[in-house]
Scaffold this active site. Structure first.
Site, mmCIF file in Angstrom:
data_model
loop_
_atom_site.group_PDB
_atom_site.id
_atom_site.type_symbol
_atom_site.label_atom_id
_atom_site.label_comp_id
_atom_site.label_asym_id
_atom_site.label_seq_id
_atom_site.Cartn_x
_atom_site.Cartn_y
_atom_site.Cartn_z
ATOM 1 N N LYS A 111 31.400 30.365 6.483
ATOM 2 C CA LYS A 111 30.083 30.719 5.948
ATOM 3 C C LYS A 111 29.173 31.053 7.106
ATOM 4 O O LYS A 111 29.373 30.547 8.227
ATOM 5 C CB LYS A 111 29.491 29.541 5.162
ATOM 6 C CG LYS A 111 28.466 29.941 4.130
ATOM 7 C CD LYS A 111 29.134 30.444 2.865
ATOM 8 C CE LYS A 111 28.132 30.866 1.814
ATOM 9 N NZ LYS A 111 28.790 31.105 0.528
HETATM 10 P P1 NAD Z 1 20.349 35.630 -4.652
HETATM 11 O O1 NAD Z 1 19.569 35.599 -3.396
HETATM 12 O O2 NAD Z 1 20.746 36.942 -5.229
HETATM 13 O O3 NAD Z 1 19.578 34.820 -5.792
HETATM 14 C C1 NAD Z 1 19.127 33.510 -5.630
HETATM 15 C C2 NAD Z 1 18.161 33.197 -6.761
HETATM 16 O O4 NAD Z 1 17.741 31.833 -6.651
HETATM 17 C C3 NAD Z 1 16.890 34.036 -6.715
HETATM 18 O O5 NAD Z 1 16.492 34.327 -8.039
HETATM 19 C C4 NAD Z 1 15.890 33.083 -6.061
HETATM 20 O O6 NAD Z 1 14.531 33.395 -6.349
HETATM 21 C C5 NAD Z 1 16.318 31.790 -6.687
HETATM 22 N N1 NAD Z 1 15.831 30.610 -5.974
HETATM 23 C C6 NAD Z 1 15.753 30.404 -4.632
HETATM 24 N N2 NAD Z 1 15.206 29.212 -4.384
HETATM 25 C C7 NAD Z 1 14.972 28.638 -5.576
HETATM 26 C C8 NAD Z 1 14.429 27.398 -5.975
HETATM 27 N N3 NAD Z 1 14.032 26.503 -5.076
HETATM 28 N N4 NAD Z 1 14.331 27.134 -7.297
HETATM 29 C C9 NAD Z 1 14.741 28.053 -8.203
HETATM 30 N N5 NAD Z 1 15.262 29.233 -7.892
HETATM 31 C C10 NAD Z 1 15.369 29.521 -6.595
HETATM 32 O O7 NAD Z 1 21.634 34.716 -4.381
HETATM 33 P P2 NAD Z 1 23.022 34.730 -5.147
HETATM 34 O O8 NAD Z 1 23.956 35.571 -4.383
HETATM 35 O O9 NAD Z 1 22.812 34.972 -6.596
HETATM 36 O O10 NAD Z 1 23.504 33.216 -4.935
HETATM 37 C C11 NAD Z 1 23.080 32.146 -5.784
HETATM 38 C C12 NAD Z 1 24.037 30.975 -5.648
HETATM 39 O O11 NAD Z 1 25.364 31.399 -5.961
HETATM 40 C C13 NAD Z 1 24.148 30.382 -4.230
HETATM 41 O O12 NAD Z 1 24.417 29.009 -4.339
HETATM 42 C C14 NAD Z 1 25.360 31.086 -3.652
HETATM 43 O O13 NAD Z 1 25.943 30.380 -2.587
HETATM 44 C C15 NAD Z 1 26.241 31.121 -4.883
HETATM 45 N N6 NAD Z 1 27.304 32.115 -4.842
HETATM 46 C C16 NAD Z 1 27.034 33.438 -4.644
HETATM 47 C C17 NAD Z 1 28.077 34.366 -4.637
HETATM 48 C C18 NAD Z 1 27.829 35.851 -4.501
HETATM 49 O O14 NAD Z 1 28.789 36.626 -4.645
HETATM 50 N N7 NAD Z 1 26.616 36.322 -4.265
HETATM 51 C C19 NAD Z 1 29.396 33.927 -4.802
HETATM 52 C C20 NAD Z 1 29.651 32.578 -5.013
HETATM 53 C C21 NAD Z 1 28.594 31.687 -5.034
#
Ligand code: NAD
Length: 422
Positions: A111
């Site tokens: 990561k």
């Molecule tokens: P992103 O940046 O696209 O979205 C994150 C969202 O969370 C946004 O809407 C943001 O405003 C919100 N957020 C941030 N802080 C917050 C808080 N304190 N309270 C409420 N909402 C909050 O990110 P993403 O890629 O969608 O990732 C989200 C989660 O999924 C993370 O844990 C990431 O590790 C996990 N994840 C992502 C992927 C991927 O392919 N992008 C794959 C596996 C896991």
């Protein structure tokens, strides 16, 4: 045994270690193999001077942690967020190791993270930071070494700049170094939707096991980013009602169902959901406690805690985010037989699976249709679900521990068989 004497020590790293220990105890791992399997293999800390638009130079700090390199090149996203810490990145790298292993990908886990609030940067500043971060980690990554991807705060455009920086350094186009790229640069059809699509696939499969139909299903999603919004659209298409969504500014509740297209348009125009009028404004804390069929945390770690776990009113908790549930909350949820939990390493594995497909397509220079991508994705998810549920029965443990038992056992076996060098 708690692993506190390390630079990674932090609440989220301890959370990941505790989960590891629970599964390793069941497996009865040999102590030598156990410690090697648990500890991150290596990390780089980089400081990145970036020229800002006003001519000043600002220094940003970033990390890349490679947790496991024994079973293939490492794989894992890059996060841009103001609260990123080395310990958090290490925990996320550890979870990547178990996730890749659990779903049968020929990868280790890694990561990356940069401590920055992207909202404070212009597009040109974001580009310079993204390129500089890639430049700094080039000696540690590559299509056969470690292949990054997007995570919180990064997207296709950031991946494109990073791929371009790496390719310029190599002297030729080398798209296999990173996944989650735009389609025009070797991205895979379906990658943008993949994580949310996978979350939705698991939600549907487990609801079916519980005998709950789409029209009886209400959904609440914390975090309307890449994962949360794609899961929302996929579940809406299926026939479920999305009654709550949120972002870092707060949440929206509408028992009649939220207009997802209107929410997306508002988000694109305003860079947040704040002042979206498609429902009643509520806090993120209130959102998590709304009565619903499915609660999907899809934001950051440690939002389901000892404080609120007893107050959740969902039937299914689907962990779209990595590490959303603290150890205290996990204990409470394990004692609640009214809630089924789909653990992060299983629930959000669709993202890394389609990243793997993207890498394969890049290496072969042979590109698949979206139908082929989703068909192969769904088959891998079904296989993982079946093996987790079987392992859960075998050991009489939680679904999280069963998923980790599978993920950890394969990494530990590979380490034991490879032996110790020198
Ligand atoms: P992103 O940046 O696209 O979205 C994150 C969202 O969370 C946004 O809407 C943001 O405003 C919100 N957020 C941030 N802080 C917050 C808080 N304190 N309270 C409420 N909402 C909050 O990110 P993403 O890629 O969608 O990732 C989200 C989660 O999924 C993370 O844990 C990431 O590790 C996990 N994840 C992502 C992927 C991927 O392919 N992008 C794959 C596996 C896991």
């Amino acid at each position: 045994m708690a692993l506190t004497n390390t630079i990674y020590n932090s609440p989220v790293f301890q959370q990941a270690c505790h989960q590891f220990d629970t599964a390793a105890d069941i497996l009865g791992l040999d102590p030598g193999v156990r410690e090697r399997t648990k500890r991150p293999r290596r990390c780089v800390v980089v400081s990145m001077p970036v020229r800002m638009d006003n001519g000043q130079i600002e220094i940003f700090e970033g990390y890349r942690v490679q947790h496991n390199l024994s079973t293939g090149p490492a794989k894992g996203g890059i996060r841009f967020h103001q609260d990123v810490t080395l310990g958090e990145v290490a925990a996320l790298a550890m979870w990547m190791s178990w996730k890749c292993s659990l779903v049968g990908l020929p990868y280790g886990g890694a990561k990356g993270g940069v401590m920055v609030n992207t909202r404070d940067l212009s597009q040109t500043e974001l580009e310079r930071l993204s390129r500089r971060y890639m430049q700094e980690i080039i000696p540690f990554i590559g299509p056969n070494v470690d292949i990054p991807a997007p995570d919180v705060g990064t997207n296709e455009q950031v991946m494109a700049w990073m791929m371009d920086t790496y390719s310029n350094h190599q002297g030729h186009y080398d798209p296999g170094v990173i996944t989650g790229k735009p389609i025009a640069l070797g991205g895979s059809l379906g990658r943008r939707e993949a994580t949310g699509e996978g979350v939705a696939w698991f939600v549907k499969a487990y609801l079916q096991d519980l005998g709950i139909t789409p029209e009886k299903t209400t959904i609440v999603i914390q975090g309307f980013g890449n994962v949360g919004s794609e899961a929302a659209f996929a579940l809406y298409e299926w026939g479920a009602k999305i009654i709550g969504i949120s972002d870092f500014t707060g949440g929206i509740h509408n028992p009649k169902g939220i207009d997802l297209k209107a929410a997306s348009t508002h988000l694109a125009q305003n860079r947040s959901l704040q002042d979206f009028t498609g429902g009643e404004p509520i806090t993120n804390a209130e959102l998590l406690e709304l009565p619903c069929t499915v609660l999907i945390p899809a934001a950051l770690e440690r939002t389901i805690t000892g404080e609120n776990a007893g107050k959740l009113k969902c039937r299914l908790l689907a962990e779209g985010a990595n590490g959303p549930t603290t150890n205290e909350a996990d204990k409470i949820l394990n004692e609640r037989d009214d809630i089924e939990l789909i653990p992060d390493v299983l629930c959000n594995s669709g993202g890394v699976i389609v990243s793997y497909f993207e890498w394969l397509q890049n290496l072969q220079n042979y590109y698949w249709t979206k139908g082929e991508v989703f068909d192969k994705l769904h088959r891998m998810l079904a296989k993982a679900k079946a093996s987790v549920d079987e392992t859960r029965k075998k050991y009489g443990c939680s679904r999280r521990t069963a998923a980790l038992v599978l993920g950890i056992s394969r990494v530990a076996e590979a380490k034991a068989k490879r032996g110790l060098f020198p």
